[in-house]
Design a protein around this motif. Structure first.
Motif: not given
Length: 210
Positions: A120-148
């Motif tokens: 769902p969207r957040v009604a109170e937010c004046l800008i809302q973007m419906e999206c899909r994930v294209v690909r994911a890129h894992g960060f190197t090292g010990d960050l344990h994070a991903t760029a989507y």
């Protein structure tokens, strides 16, 4: 004179995003984030791998990026130190995070049906973007994070923000909520005490101008 202070975080100033996703049981999850940037009709989101939002993105491949204005700072702060995971990770629990099943209710926000995606969207937010994930890129090292990498499928903008007769947002009317070093800003002013800053044990702000 430039120093090399060894900064703990690098949030020099990015827009706050309320990202809505769908949990495995079909309920909605809502989480604030601020590692986001856009180019054309695409966005890049960076987040830790252990969050419920990251889990939902990997499984469902859909989300809505809701951009809160500075006036929603209180709602954002109420859900800032919460997680959609019943098994709160130990590191988050130590910082003060707690499990909340319905973060829309906690923030006093309203869910609005999306056109093209399940979250769902957040009604109170004046800008809302419906999206899909294209690909994911894992960060190197010990960050344990991903760029989507995110494709924006449809953007909803409240008509109060549009320059009349155009498809352009009036930058004088749009006052986004900005996070700088875990603190909330809008219009260049610190708006609200930040639970996130407390959880990360950031130094208190000096409002004297020194």
């Amino acid at each position: 004179m430039h120093l090399v202070p060894g900064l703990k975080v690098l949030y020099f100033g990015t827009p706050v995003v309320l990202i809505s996703t769908v949990n495995a049981d079909g309920t909605a999850n809502l989480a604030p984030m601020s590692s986001a940037w856009w180019l054309g009709q695409s966005a890049m989101l960076g987040m830790g791998d252990r969050s419920r939002t990251a889990e939902n993105l990997r499984r469902e491949r859909e989300c809505v990026l809701n951009l809160p204005s500075s006036g929603l700072v209180g709602a954002v702060d109420r859900i800032a130190m919460t997680t959609g995971r019943p098994d709160v990770p130990a590191a988050k629990a130590e910082q003060g995070y707690r499990y909340v099943a319905d973060k829309f209710a906690l923030g006093g926000l309203s869910a609005q049906t999306s056109d093209l995606v399940a979250p769902p969207r957040v009604a109170e937010c004046l800008i809302q973007m419906e999206c899909r994930v294209v690909r994911a890129h894992g960060f190197t090292g010990d960050l344990h994070a991903t760029a989507y990498e995110i494709e924006v499928l449809r953007t909803h903008v409240d008509d109060s923000l549009l320059i009349p007769g155009t498809a352009h947002v009036d930058p004088l009317r749009w006052d986004p909520l900005i996070m700088k070093f875990t603190e909330f800003f809008g219009g260049g002013v610190n708006l609200h005490p930040s639970r996130l800053a407390q959880g990360w044990r950031m130094p208190a702000l000096d409002h004297t101008g020194r």
